[in-house]
Scaffold this motif. Structure first.
Motif, PDB file in Angstrom:
ATOM      1  N   GLY A 580      73.775  43.008  61.952  1.00 43.19           N
ATOM      2  CA  GLY A 580      72.161  43.151  61.935  1.00 43.19           C
ATOM      3  C   GLY A 580      70.898  41.769  61.980  1.00 43.19           C
ATOM      4  O   GLY A 580      69.955  42.292  61.528  1.00 43.19           O
ATOM      5  N   THR A 581      71.779  41.109  62.752  1.00 43.33           N
ATOM      6  CA  THR A 581      71.122  39.617  62.614  1.00 43.33           C
ATOM      7  C   THR A 581      70.026  39.454  64.017  1.00 43.33           C
ATOM      8  O   THR A 581      71.227  40.481  64.652  1.00 43.33           O
ATOM      9  N   ALA A 582      68.774  39.140  64.253  1.00 44.88           N
ATOM     10  CA  ALA A 582      68.919  38.340  65.541  1.00 44.88           C
ATOM     11  C   ALA A 582      69.726  38.001  66.342  1.00 44.88           C
ATOM     12  O   ALA A 582      69.274  36.991  66.241  1.00 44.88           O
ATOM     13  N   ARG A 583      69.599  37.988  67.382  1.00 47.88           N
ATOM     14  CA  ARG A 583      71.062  37.017  67.991  1.00 47.88           C
ATOM     15  C   ARG A 583      70.076  35.945  68.868  1.00 47.88           C
ATOM     16  O   ARG A 583      68.533  36.639  69.844  1.00 47.88           O
ATOM     17  N   GLU A 584      69.556  34.492  68.921  1.00 48.02           N
ATOM     18  CA  GLU A 584      68.526  33.815  69.939  1.00 48.02           C
ATOM     19  C   GLU A 584      69.306  33.752  71.261  1.00 48.02           C
ATOM     20  O   GLU A 584      70.200  33.480  71.704  1.00 48.02           O
ATOM     21  N   ARG A 585      67.983  33.338  71.259  1.00 45.68           N
ATOM     22  CA  ARG A 585      68.330  33.241  73.055  1.00 45.68           C
ATOM     23  C   ARG A 585      68.917  34.502  74.169  1.00 45.68           C
ATOM     24  O   ARG A 585      69.101  34.603  74.714  1.00 45.68           O
ATOM     25  N   LEU A 586      69.144  35.438  73.282  1.00 48.05           N
ATOM     26  CA  LEU A 586      69.039  36.842  73.600  1.00 48.05           C
ATOM     27  C   LEU A 586      67.753  37.791  73.891  1.00 48.05           C
ATOM     28  O   LEU A 586      67.551  38.006  72.701  1.00 48.05           O
ATOM     29  N   TRP A 587      67.543  38.368  74.615  1.00 48.74           N
ATOM     30  CA  TRP A 587      65.774  39.207  74.482  1.00 48.74           C
ATOM     31  C   TRP A 587      66.889  40.069  76.036  1.00 48.74           C
ATOM     32  O   TRP A 587      66.756  40.607  76.837  1.00 48.74           O
ATOM     33  N   ALA A 588      65.532  41.353  75.376  1.00 48.45           N
ATOM     34  CA  ALA A 588      65.984  42.511  76.199  1.00 48.45           C
ATOM     35  C   ALA A 588      64.580  43.504  76.217  1.00 48.45           C
ATOM     36  O   ALA A 588      64.055  43.708  75.779  1.00 48.45           O
ATOM     37  N   VAL A 589      64.573  43.800  77.123  1.00 44.48           N
ATOM     38  CA  VAL A 589      63.644  44.875  77.259  1.00 44.48           C
ATOM     39  C   VAL A 589      63.588  46.027  77.994  1.00 44.48           C
ATOM     40  O   VAL A 589      64.513  46.280  79.212  1.00 44.48           O
ATOM     41  N   GLY A 590      62.921  47.003  77.971  1.00 44.04           N
ATOM     42  CA  GLY A 590      63.078  48.286  78.735  1.00 44.04           C
ATOM     43  C   GLY A 590      62.440  49.600  78.024  1.00 44.04           C
ATOM     44  O   GLY A 590      63.178  49.551  77.637  1.00 44.04           O
ATOM     45  N   PRO A 591      63.265  50.782  79.357  1.00 42.89           N
ATOM     46  CA  PRO A 591      63.109  51.717  78.196  1.00 42.89           C
ATOM     47  C   PRO A 591      64.663  52.605  77.649  1.00 42.89           C
ATOM     48  O   PRO A 591      64.769  53.024  77.288  1.00 42.89           O
ATOM     49  N   TRP A 592      65.651  51.119  77.781  1.00 38.55           N
ATOM     50  CA  TRP A 592      67.276  51.448  77.725  1.00 38.55           C
ATOM     51  C   TRP A 592      66.863  51.361  75.880  1.00 38.55           C
ATOM     52  O   TRP A 592      68.023  50.608  74.674  1.00 38.55           O
ATOM     53  N   THR A 593      65.797  50.438  75.784  1.00 34.27           N
ATOM     54  CA  THR A 593      65.821  49.453  73.930  1.00 34.27           C
ATOM     55  C   THR A 593      65.495  49.824  73.392  1.00 34.27           C
ATOM     56  O   THR A 593      64.547  51.663  73.937  1.00 34.27           O
ATOM     57  N   SER A 594      64.998  49.852  72.066  1.00 28.89           N
ATOM     58  CA  SER A 594      64.141  50.354  71.138  1.00 28.89           C
ATOM     59  C   SER A 594      62.847  50.013  71.046  1.00 28.89           C
ATOM     60  O   SER A 594      61.918  51.038  69.838  1.00 28.89           O
ATOM     61  N   GLU A 595      62.307  49.248  71.591  1.00 31.35           N
ATOM     62  CA  GLU A 595      60.395  49.531  71.732  1.00 31.35           C
ATOM     63  C   GLU A 595      59.913  50.332  72.139  1.00 31.35           C
ATOM     64  O   GLU A 595      60.513  51.913  73.107  1.00 31.35           O
ATOM     65  N   LEU A 596      59.031  50.794  72.289  1.00 33.01           N
ATOM     66  CA  LEU A 596      58.284  52.441  72.114  1.00 33.01           C
ATOM     67  C   LEU A 596      57.455  51.845  73.858  1.00 33.01           C
ATOM     68  O   LEU A 596      57.157  51.445  74.559  1.00 33.01           O
ATOM     69  N   PRO A 597      58.513  53.025  74.751  1.00 38.51           N
ATOM     70  CA  PRO A 597      58.500  52.675  76.406  1.00 38.51           C
ATOM     71  C   PRO A 597      56.695  52.519  76.287  1.00 38.51           C
ATOM     72  O   PRO A 597      55.446  52.994  75.864  1.00 38.51           O
ATOM     73  N   ILE A 598      57.516  51.558  77.483  1.00 36.43           N
ATOM     74  CA  ILE A 598      55.467  51.276  77.981  1.00 36.43           C
ATOM     75  C   ILE A 598      55.472  51.606  79.346  1.00 36.43           C
ATOM     76  O   ILE A 598      56.688  50.463  79.478  1.00 36.43           O
ATOM     77  N   ALA A 599      54.413  51.154  80.624  1.00 34.72           N
ATOM     78  CA  ALA A 599      54.403  50.685  81.839  1.00 34.72           C
ATOM     79  C   ALA A 599      54.114  49.431  82.437  1.00 34.72           C
ATOM     80  O   ALA A 599      53.980  48.859  81.453  1.00 34.72           O
ATOM     81  N   ALA A 600      55.024  49.221  83.468  1.00 40.26           N
ATOM     82  CA  ALA A 600      55.346  47.418  83.491  1.00 40.26           C
ATOM     83  C   ALA A 600      53.673  47.422  84.220  1.00 40.26           C
ATOM     84  O   ALA A 600      53.744  46.157  84.675  1.00 40.26           O
ATOM     85  N   PHE A 601      53.087  48.364  84.485  1.00 35.08           N
ATOM     86  CA  PHE A 601      51.853  48.646  85.312  1.00 35.08           C
ATOM     87  C   PHE A 601      50.986  49.167  84.401  1.00 35.08           C
ATOM     88  O   PHE A 601      50.964  49.622  84.224  1.00 35.08           O
TER      89      PHE A 601
END
Length: 914
Positions: A580-601
């Motif tokens: 449950g803790t955030a991993r430092e120095r490891l990031w993720a973006v994209g439609p397979w993550t929990s972020e609300l999907p957004i276009a790349a342009f």
């Protein structure tokens, strides 16, 4: 071999004061990743940051087997029938003055402006292919470009990003697949395992893979097994370019489940793609300017007879709404009054969390009712936006069984016609206001609702349900695609099954059965699921993504409770670990993550979320890199959320603004002198070529000596087909980086070291004057032809030197004599540079173009044969190198387009005639 790019060549003084570079690995090289790279380069150039990077430079490794810039989804070799769903003027990957970001604005052309620049000659075209260039030249601001033209735009953008990198940032492109991530066992924070070479060590890691496929779930496995047992056909969820539509026969009844964008693409491939034609309907041709929009655009369909009959339905029973006319034209939309940060804060529970369905959705419904004329405000207790999400929900309950087919047809057709009338008519309508409002709401939710602020899990409907609704209303097809759908219905090619579609596999009959809510039922031998694979980390075909949550004790992440199947990330895109803790120095973006999907342009001048997010992430990456090497991840302290944690970006300067907006003109766009790039030798330290000794023999590395017209076309073709390419030429490295992004730029001494096959794509007289040992031991493709006086003189001199006074030797034999120790293969000289990028076809295609080759060395011929296959051509081995004379200008096999059978026949006829 990897493709390396860096900026200004460091001096010895620079080297002396620089420490070891920090290494950032980006897994994924598509438009989202390259957008972050552009922001990283722009922020790295700021005063203050540039000086700090001079002490600790940054090296970026991009890992992607697909074409960098375009990535896997956008493919320059797709069918031109597959279109974007935004107009060319509404597509840009560059920041602009409306973007609310701390980094500098680097303005650039929209897709429409880029096409216009190529037309006018102010922008170099990223292709020499005749049909692709014709598409670009014909593209206007209101046109919907083909997806392959967008791929070329993205490739070009990547070149501009590389050429504009500051001297303190270098890039290596690895054309391979990352398979897993492990905690580093040395100075590196992470080790990224690769498919066919040694792992990469990373101080910082960004996972930026785009859309990926999923392995079939149990239900899809059973559908496929059912089809095999009974001799039927099942096409599972996929990108349209990957669908095996050739398995669907002419006149065959086919159930199609899904009516979104994937369905529209399949519709095009199965109709126009099989020779059918759409023509203006008679009533449309006679309609005046005052006629309704849907009448002016009315089409008729002229079938080829090769089309299947499609029975189409879905949950909603209707296609996505049409894109609106003049997306940015004022509609009277005001400031948001319900969906505001203050109102959202007021609804938080004691833990600062919100439930999307009970807290946020009512605010959205109230905003729509307030802003959109005629929008209903549903009674208390009912789903607030059911009227918008399921427009035909009452159809089944109000239709008599005997009238089901006609009632369903009338309801679906009426919905589509009304949609076209409301969205592409000249006047401002409620539908156009709703379109703009949902865009605005989506942007607010991107910022205000990270997954970590929500409770309720998947049942809350965010982000999956919301994104589905947003896509249905705002991300639909071009209007003419819906006109085509109506024409196909009138022609009997498409039948509508309506909403509430249910599909079963009937063992008794061995057929698929589909039933709509009104009672329409059809049984067929074929079923197509016309939608994209559902995101699922555990079932992803991407081994690294799968390993993130299934790696046992080595698992680095966890699935999101709000978005099952997606990787849990926080508001700063950091990966949330199993604890449950955030991993430092490891990031993720994209439609397979929990972020609300957004276009790349996005559409220009809209303060697009992608640019804001990319800039914030890039600044966090830079600040983290500038803080130096870190201890192992398990020893790092979790800083928690907020702007005061590591990577908040506070130490990165903010560019001073002019009239409220930062602006930096990019050299490549504004016409200023480009920044010089370093040679490969001057780039940040990278692994030596020996690391690729385990490379599979079916992936030869291509070297190109002379990136002129044919050399550039060959390079681009090889890159798009997944090959690694090294290039040696006289142009400055920045020009080569912009022209051929993704290729490795090396000097002549390093070309043989970095290549399995070297193509000579320079003038023959230059090739004949190469130093004898320049390409020692290399397999050399002679793609030259004797043209002009300089070549004729060089050939005469070579013949005289070798005593070939009778002119019996082919030009390739002359070249082989001048380059002792090489293994010369004559080929690729009998195809025009404008054809190289366009005539390639997959193996097994009966229309695949043949390319002849001649060689004395069987091993060299075998290697070049493999290369030609990978480029999309059918190799035909003529025999010894002397047979290459038949491929020279004016000889029997030089001209003309042939399949392998046709080329064999021409060869046999030539032998008989001789």
């Amino acid at each position: 071999m990897n493709s390396r790019h860096s900026a200004l060549t460091p001096t010895s003084t620079d080297d002396a004061r620089r420490g070891a570079p920090m290494r950032l690995v980006m897994v994924g090289g598509g438009p989202r990743a390259i957008g972050v790279l552009e922001r990283l380069g722009a922020n790295a150039s700021l005063p203050g940051t540039a000086e700090r990077l001079a002490e600790t430079p940054l090296h970026v490794d991009i890992v992607d087997p697909h074409m960098p810039g375009a990535g896997r989804i956008w493919r320059a070799e797709e069918s031109p029938l597959l279109l974007m769903n935004s107009r060319a003027a509404d597509v840009s990957i560059f920041t602009d003055e409306t973007v609310e970001a701390e980094g500098p604005v680097v303005a650039g052309p929209s897709l429409a402006e880029w096409a216009d620049g190529i037309r006018r000659g102010t922008i170099a075209a990223p292709t020499a292919g005749t049909t692709r260039l014709a598409e670009i030249h014909a593209l206007g601001p209101t046109d919907f470009a083909s997806r392959r033209v967008q791929a070329l735009y993205l490739e070009w953008f990547f070149g501009q990003v590389l050429a504009a990198l500051p001297s303190t940032v270098s890039v290596t492109v690895h054309r391979t697949t990352a398979t897993a991530v492990r905690a580093g066992d040395g100075p590196a924070t992470w080790n990224v395992e690769l498919e066919d070479r040694a792992p990469l060590g990373a101080d910082l890691l960004l996972l930026a893979a785009g859309h990926t496929d999923s392995r079939p779930n149990a239900a899809r496995h059973e559908l496929a097994a059912f089809a095999r047992r009974h001799g039927g056909t099942y096409l599972g969820p996929s990108q349209a370019s990957d669908a095996q539509v050739e398995l669907l026969g002419a006149g065959q009844d086919v159930i199609v489940r899904g009516m979104g964008l994937a369905f529209v693409d399949l519709m095009a491939l199965l109709t126009e793609g099989r020779g059918g034609r759409f023509v203006p309907a008679a009533e449309a041709e006679s309609a005046g300017e005052d006629a309704a929009a849907e009448l002016r655009g009315r089409l008729d369909y002229l079938p080829s007879g090769e089309e299947p009959r499609l029975w189409v339905g879905s949950r909603r029973g209707v296609p996505y709404h049409s894109k609106v006319r003049d997306e940015g034209a004022p509609t009277g939309l005001g400031e948001l009054v319900h969906v505001t940060p203050a109102n959202l804060r007021a609804l938080e529970d004691e833990n600062g969390l919100l439930d999307f369905r009970t807290d946020v959705l009512p605010l959205i419904a109230a905003e729509i009712a307030h802003q959109v004329p005629g929008a209903p405000l549903p009674p208390e207790g009912e789903e607030p936006l059911a009227w918008l999400d399921e427009p035909l929900s009452d159809l089944g309950a109000t239709t008599l069984p005997e009238a089901a087919e006609q009632a369903t047809r009338d309801a679906v057709v009426g919905h589509i016609e009304a949609d076209l009338r409301d969205r592409i008519g000249g006047e401002v309508t409620a539908a156009r206001t709703l379109f703009q409002l949902l865009l605005q709401l989506h942007g607010v939710l991107v910022d205000q609702l990270p997954a970590t602020r929500l409770r309720g899990g998947a049942a809350s409907g965010y982000p999956r349900w919301w994104h589905s609704l947003f896509s249905f209303v705002d991300s639909g097809p071009p209007p003419h695609r819906l006109q085509q759908l109506l024409a196909l219905e009138r022609a009997g090619i498409i039948r509508f099954l309506g909403p509430g579609l249910r599909v079963t596999a009937d063992e008794a009959s061995g057929r698929f059965r589909a039933r709509g809510a009104t009672g329409i039922e059809i049984a067929t031998d074929a079923l197509v699921d016309a939608f994209l694979p559902e995101p699922s980390l555990q079932e992803s075909t991407n081994p690294l993504l799968r390993d993130l949550v299934t790696g046992g004790d080595a698992a680095l992440g966890r699935e999101s409770t709000a978005s099952p199947g997606a990787l849990d990330t926080d508001a700063r895109h950091r990966v949330i670990g199993p604890d449950g803790t955030a991993r430092e120095r490891l990031w993720a973006v994209g439609p397979w993550t929990s972020e609300l999907p957004i276009a790349a342009f996005a559409r220009p001048n809209t303060n697009a979320p992608c640019h804001r997010r990319n800039d914030a992430l890039a600044r966090e990456l830079l600040e983290t890199a500038l803080r130096g090497h870190a201890p192992r991840p398990d020893a790092e302290r979790h800083e928690g959320e907020g702007s005061d944690g590591e990577g908040a970006g506070g130490a990165i300067p903010v560019l001073a603004t002019v009239d409220g907006a930062a602006a930096v003109a990019p050299a490549a766009v504004a016409g200023a002198a480009p920044v010089a790039l370093a040679s490969a030798a001057a780039a940040a330290p990278v692994r030596p070529p020996s690391d690729v000794a385990v490379r599979a023999p079916h992936t030869p590395r291509l070297g190109v000596l002379g990136p002129g017209k044919i050399g550039s076309a060959l390079t681009r073709t090889a890159l798009r087909r997944g090959l690694e390419v090294a290039v040696t030429g006289r142009s400055a490295p920045p020009a080569l980086a912009a022209k051929l992004p993704g290729a490795l730029h090396v000097g002549l001494p390093d070309l043989a070291v970095n290549s399995d096959v070297i193509a000579l794509t320079l003038p023959l007289h230059v090739a004949l004057t190469l130093e004898a040992g320049a390409l020692q031991g290399a397999v050399v493709v002679d793609a030259t032809n004797p043209w002009g006086e300089a070549d004729a003189a060089a050939v005469d001199a070579a013949r005289a030197e070798l005593g070939d006074h009778a002119g019996e030797l082919s030009t390739s034999e002359l070249l082989a004599a001048r380059l002792p120790g090489t293994h010369v293969v004559k080929t690729l000289n009998h195809i025009g540079y404008h054809d190289v990028e366009e005539h390639g076809r997959d193996h097994g295609d009966p229309s695949r173009r043949a390319i002849a080759l001649a060689a004395d060395d069987d091993r060299a011929a075998e290697l070049v044969t493999t290369l030609l296959h990978r480029l999309g051509y059918e190799p035909v081995h003529l025999g010894a190198l002397a047979a290459g004379r038949d491929l020279e200008p004016g000889e029997a096999l030089f001209s003309g387009w042939s399949t392998s059978a046709e080329l064999d026949l021409r060869r046999a006829q030539h032998i008989r005639a001789a």
